[in-house]
Design a protein around this motif. Structure first.
Motif, PDB file in Angstrom:
ATOM      1  N   LEU A 207       0.848  -1.198   0.000  1.00  0.00           N
ATOM      2  CA  LEU A 207       0.000   0.000   0.000  1.00  0.00           C
ATOM      3  C   LEU A 207       0.877   1.239   0.000  1.00  0.00           C
ATOM      4  O   LEU A 207       1.685   1.450   0.906  1.00  0.00           O
ATOM      5  CB  LEU A 207      -0.910  -0.005   1.238  1.00  0.00           C
ATOM      6  CG  LEU A 207      -1.733   1.255   1.496  1.00  0.00           C
ATOM      7  CD1 LEU A 207      -2.704   1.524   0.347  1.00  0.00           C
ATOM      8  CD2 LEU A 207      -2.482   1.131   2.821  1.00  0.00           C
ATOM      9  N   LEU A 208       0.737   2.060  -1.044  1.00  0.00           N
ATOM     10  CA  LEU A 208       1.480   3.316  -1.143  1.00  0.00           C
ATOM     11  C   LEU A 208       0.659   4.446  -0.542  1.00  0.00           C
ATOM     12  O   LEU A 208      -0.537   4.565  -0.806  1.00  0.00           O
ATOM     13  CB  LEU A 208       1.798   3.650  -2.604  1.00  0.00           C
ATOM     14  CG  LEU A 208       2.958   2.919  -3.281  1.00  0.00           C
ATOM     15  CD1 LEU A 208       3.114   3.423  -4.705  1.00  0.00           C
ATOM     16  CD2 LEU A 208       4.257   3.081  -2.519  1.00  0.00           C
ATOM     17  N   LYS A 209       1.314   5.281   0.257  1.00  0.00           N
ATOM     18  CA  LYS A 209       0.654   6.445   0.849  1.00  0.00           C
ATOM     19  C   LYS A 209       1.555   7.661   0.658  1.00  0.00           C
ATOM     20  O   LYS A 209       2.743   7.539   0.349  1.00  0.00           O
ATOM     21  CB  LYS A 209       0.407   6.233   2.347  1.00  0.00           C
ATOM     22  CG  LYS A 209      -0.405   5.000   2.699  1.00  0.00           C
ATOM     23  CD  LYS A 209      -1.834   5.080   2.239  1.00  0.00           C
ATOM     24  CE  LYS A 209      -2.607   6.144   2.970  1.00  0.00           C
ATOM     25  NZ  LYS A 209      -4.049   6.170   2.568  1.00  0.00           N
ATOM     26  N   ILE A 210       0.983   8.837   0.850  1.00  0.00           N
ATOM     27  CA  ILE A 210       1.769  10.066   0.868  1.00  0.00           C
ATOM     28  C   ILE A 210       1.390  10.848   2.114  1.00  0.00           C
ATOM     29  O   ILE A 210       0.299  10.700   2.657  1.00  0.00           O
ATOM     30  CB  ILE A 210       1.545  10.938  -0.386  1.00  0.00           C
ATOM     31  CG1 ILE A 210       0.058  11.173  -0.635  1.00  0.00           C
ATOM     32  CG2 ILE A 210       2.230  10.352  -1.596  1.00  0.00           C
ATOM     33  CD1 ILE A 210      -0.237  12.153  -1.755  1.00  0.00           C
ATOM     34  N   GLY A 238      13.013  16.082  -0.202  1.00  0.00           N
ATOM     35  CA  GLY A 238      12.927  17.536  -0.057  1.00  0.00           C
ATOM     36  C   GLY A 238      12.324  17.955   1.269  1.00  0.00           C
ATOM     37  O   GLY A 238      12.643  17.410   2.335  1.00  0.00           O
ATOM     38  N   ASP A 239      11.422  18.902   1.193  1.00  0.00           N
ATOM     39  CA  ASP A 239      10.782  19.430   2.405  1.00  0.00           C
ATOM     40  C   ASP A 239       9.767  18.458   3.003  1.00  0.00           C
ATOM     41  O   ASP A 239       9.232  18.720   4.088  1.00  0.00           O
ATOM     42  CB  ASP A 239      10.065  20.755   2.085  1.00  0.00           C
ATOM     43  CG  ASP A 239      11.041  21.843   1.651  1.00  0.00           C
ATOM     44  OD1 ASP A 239      12.225  21.745   2.022  1.00  0.00           O
ATOM     45  OD2 ASP A 239      10.613  22.774   0.925  1.00  0.00           O
ATOM     46  N   ASN A 240       9.505  17.371   2.305  1.00  0.00           N
ATOM     47  CA  ASN A 240       8.469  16.444   2.757  1.00  0.00           C
ATOM     48  C   ASN A 240       9.007  15.307   3.623  1.00  0.00           C
ATOM     49  O   ASN A 240       8.239  14.463   4.085  1.00  0.00           O
ATOM     50  CB  ASN A 240       7.749  15.850   1.538  1.00  0.00           C
ATOM     51  CG  ASN A 240       6.312  15.460   1.852  1.00  0.00           C
ATOM     52  OD1 ASN A 240       5.624  16.128   2.614  1.00  0.00           O
ATOM     53  ND2 ASN A 240       5.874  14.355   1.275  1.00  0.00           N
ATOM     54  N   TYR A 242      10.302  15.247   6.670  1.00  0.00           N
ATOM     55  CA  TYR A 242       9.834  15.273   8.056  1.00  0.00           C
ATOM     56  C   TYR A 242       8.392  14.774   8.163  1.00  0.00           C
ATOM     57  O   TYR A 242       8.064  13.959   9.017  1.00  0.00           O
ATOM     58  CB  TYR A 242       9.948  16.691   8.616  1.00  0.00           C
ATOM     59  CG  TYR A 242       9.394  16.840  10.012  1.00  0.00           C
ATOM     60  CD1 TYR A 242      10.079  16.320  11.117  1.00  0.00           C
ATOM     61  CD2 TYR A 242       8.171  17.489  10.234  1.00  0.00           C
ATOM     62  CE1 TYR A 242       9.562  16.443  12.394  1.00  0.00           C
ATOM     63  CE2 TYR A 242       7.650  17.617  11.514  1.00  0.00           C
ATOM     64  CZ  TYR A 242       8.348  17.085  12.587  1.00  0.00           C
ATOM     65  OH  TYR A 242       7.827  17.205  13.863  1.00  0.00           O
ATOM     66  N   LYS A 243       7.526  15.267   7.275  1.00  0.00           N
ATOM     67  CA  LYS A 243       6.124  14.844   7.286  1.00  0.00           C
ATOM     68  C   LYS A 243       5.995  13.357   6.984  1.00  0.00           C
ATOM     69  O   LYS A 243       5.135  12.670   7.541  1.00  0.00           O
ATOM     70  CB  LYS A 243       5.324  15.651   6.267  1.00  0.00           C
ATOM     71  CG  LYS A 243       5.130  17.105   6.650  1.00  0.00           C
ATOM     72  CD  LYS A 243       4.299  17.825   5.609  1.00  0.00           C
ATOM     73  CE  LYS A 243       4.080  19.292   5.995  1.00  0.00           C
ATOM     74  NZ  LYS A 243       3.300  20.000   4.950  1.00  0.00           N
ATOM     75  N   ALA A 244       6.847  12.848   6.077  1.00  0.00           N
ATOM     76  CA  ALA A 244       6.813  11.426   5.727  1.00  0.00           C
ATOM     77  C   ALA A 244       7.174  10.563   6.928  1.00  0.00           C
ATOM     78  O   ALA A 244       6.552   9.524   7.180  1.00  0.00           O
ATOM     79  CB  ALA A 244       7.758  11.149   4.566  1.00  0.00           C
ATOM     80  N   ASN A 245       8.168  10.996   7.693  1.00  0.00           N
ATOM     81  CA  ASN A 245       8.576  10.237   8.882  1.00  0.00           C
ATOM     82  C   ASN A 245       7.488  10.286   9.952  1.00  0.00           C
ATOM     83  O   ASN A 245       7.286   9.315  10.686  1.00  0.00           O
ATOM     84  CB  ASN A 245       9.889  10.791   9.436  1.00  0.00           C
ATOM     85  CG  ASN A 245      11.086  10.365   8.598  1.00  0.00           C
ATOM     86  OD1 ASN A 245      11.109   9.259   8.060  1.00  0.00           O
ATOM     87  ND2 ASN A 245      12.073  11.247   8.465  1.00  0.00           N
ATOM     88  N   GLN A 246       6.791  11.414  10.050  1.00  0.00           N
ATOM     89  CA  GLN A 246       5.669  11.513  10.989  1.00  0.00           C
ATOM     90  C   GLN A 246       4.561  10.539  10.594  1.00  0.00           C
ATOM     91  O   GLN A 246       3.998   9.837  11.440  1.00  0.00           O
ATOM     92  CB  GLN A 246       5.120  12.942  10.993  1.00  0.00           C
ATOM     93  CG  GLN A 246       5.855  13.899  11.907  1.00  0.00           C
ATOM     94  CD  GLN A 246       5.101  15.217  12.023  1.00  0.00           C
ATOM     95  OE1 GLN A 246       4.598  15.754  11.036  1.00  0.00           O
ATOM     96  NE2 GLN A 246       5.006  15.750  13.240  1.00  0.00           N
ATOM     97  N   ALA A 247       4.265  10.504   9.294  1.00  0.00           N
ATOM     98  CA  ALA A 247       3.225   9.596   8.804  1.00  0.00           C
ATOM     99  C   ALA A 247       3.619   8.150   9.049  1.00  0.00           C
ATOM    100  O   ALA A 247       2.786   7.322   9.428  1.00  0.00           O
ATOM    101  CB  ALA A 247       2.986   9.840   7.313  1.00  0.00           C
ATOM    102  N   LYS A 248       4.889   7.829   8.847  1.00  0.00           N
ATOM    103  CA  LYS A 248       5.376   6.461   9.082  1.00  0.00           C
ATOM    104  C   LYS A 248       5.141   6.056  10.538  1.00  0.00           C
ATOM    105  O   LYS A 248       4.657   4.946  10.810  1.00  0.00           O
ATOM    106  CB  LYS A 248       6.872   6.372   8.751  1.00  0.00           C
ATOM    107  CG  LYS A 248       7.459   4.987   8.977  1.00  0.00           C
ATOM    108  CD  LYS A 248       8.948   4.945   8.692  1.00  0.00           C
ATOM    109  CE  LYS A 248       9.746   5.585   9.799  1.00  0.00           C
ATOM    110  NZ  LYS A 248      11.217   5.349   9.628  1.00  0.00           N
ATOM    111  N   ALA A 249       5.449   6.943  11.451  1.00  0.00           N
ATOM    112  CA  ALA A 249       5.264   6.649  12.874  1.00  0.00           C
ATOM    113  C   ALA A 249       3.784   6.417  13.198  1.00  0.00           C
ATOM    114  O   ALA A 249       3.435   5.506  13.945  1.00  0.00           O
ATOM    115  CB  ALA A 249       5.832   7.786  13.719  1.00  0.00           C
TER     116      ALA A 249
END
Length: 363
Positions: A207-210, A238-240, A242-249
């Protein structure tokens, strides 16, 4: 221009449009004759087993055909390929439109070919419910992978099938495996019930998410999360980042709340960037870990066996449906009852029962 020169067809001259000076009449005749020549089932099987991609494409077109005359020949081709099938890793990839499925698959597929893998991508393109047309643009979006000698990309229109999964995707997998492709990637439309259908024909479901697309909790849907064997947060660059790591958590916390899978596999959320290729190898390593564990426990073969039974029933249902709608008596009676239902002369349920009773008598 005489009427004999006004026949329909893309190779014929049309009124008001002059032929290009380099058009070769004999070449046109040769192309037409070649199109008319239909290879036998034996020739198709031989070509597939030798890895001929042109023959593979023609065979896939044959099994995708809705023409009843092609069914017997298609079944013969599938039967001839079966002994050489079931030797691949089947990976389903889904995600909402805009998540970057095509870009991810191109990066992932390229990575696999660099490892010496032969990759077949079966991309299902959504069909219009109005015009019934489909863009089939996956080859354009994966312009680098399509040139790769160890990759084969086959876009198919979803048609009216469940969730946009092409009607013959299951059989196409068999043909690709027989042609020597050891990694099969199936890309879903990403809407409706396509995930359920793809899940029933693959070994590993990704499952791919953004991130940054709104409330992350909107992405935590019980049905799709329970099916996923891994969640990958794409576009982690890029600037995303940090948000990607938050979503992963957040996704990893959510995954712990779901009941254990039958395979006892514990899905994880990771991040990657299809642009920078960061994290692509981690995705593959996770898939390898899954296969190693499920083959040791016997779950891998158990799941394949269950899928085979499921697709046997699905094939019976599909064939019964085709037989029903192709009956000459049903065709005419169906139109009559459609008008009667529209005019409130008969209820939809009574009309359906009338048609079914007629069909039973014709058997």
């Amino acid at each position: 221009m005489s009427s004999s020169n006004k026949q329909a067809g893309s190779l014929n001259e049309k009124a008001g449009i002059s032929s290009h000076e380099i058009t070769n009449a004999s070449a046109i005749i040769q192309i037409r004759n070649k199109r008319r020549q239909q290879p036998s089932a034996e020739e198709l099987i031989s070509g597939i087993l030798s890895g001929n991609r042109t023959v593979l494409s023609r065979a896939i077109t044959l099994i995708e055909s809705t023409n009843p005359e092609h069914t017997e020949k298609a079944n013969e081709v599938i039967k001839g390929c079966l002994p050489n099938a079931n030797k691949s890793i089947r990976i389903g990839i889904t995600g909402v439109p805009g998540v970057g499925k095509s870009t991810f698959i191109e990066a992932f597929g390229t990575f696999l070919t660099e490892l010496g893998k032969k990759v077949a991508v079966l991309a299902v393109d959504p069909s219009s419910t109005i015009s019934h047309g489909s863009i089939l643009g996956d080859k354009t979006r994966m312009e680098n992978l399509v040139k790769n000698e160890n990759a084969f990309i086959r876009p198919s229109a979803s048609g009216e099938n469940l969730g946009g999964v092409a009607r013959k995707t299951r059989e196409t997998i068999i043909l690709c495996e027989a042609a020597g492709f050891d990694t099969i990637i199936i890309e879903t439309v990403g809407v409706g019930q396509s995930e359920t259908a793809v899940h029933s024909m693959v070994d590993f479901f990704l499952l791919l998410k953004i991130s940054g697309a709104g409330d992350e909790l909107q992405g935590i849907k019980r049905g799709i999360m329970e099916m996923a064997d891994a969640i990958v947060i794409n576009k982690a660059d890029g600037d995303n980042i940090y948000k990607a790591n938050q979503a992963k958590a957040e996704f990893n916390r959510a995954l712990h709340l779901f009941p254990p899978k039958k395979s006892n596999w514990l899905p994880k959320a990771t991040t990657c960037s299809a642009i920078t290729k960061e994290g692509i190898s981690d995705v593959w390593n996770s898939i390898l870990d899954y296969f190693e564990m499920t083959k040791e426990t016997g779950f891998f073969q158990q799941k394949r066996n269950e899928q085979n039974q499921f697709w046997m029933i699905e094939t019976i249902n599909e064939q019964l449906k085709q037989n029903f709608y192709n009956q000459p008596e049903i065709i005419s009676l169906l139109e009559q009852n459609k008008k009667a239902v529209q005019n409130n002369e008969i209820s939809p349920f009574a009309a359906a029962q009338l048609l079914l009773n007629k069909y039973k008598k014709s058997l």
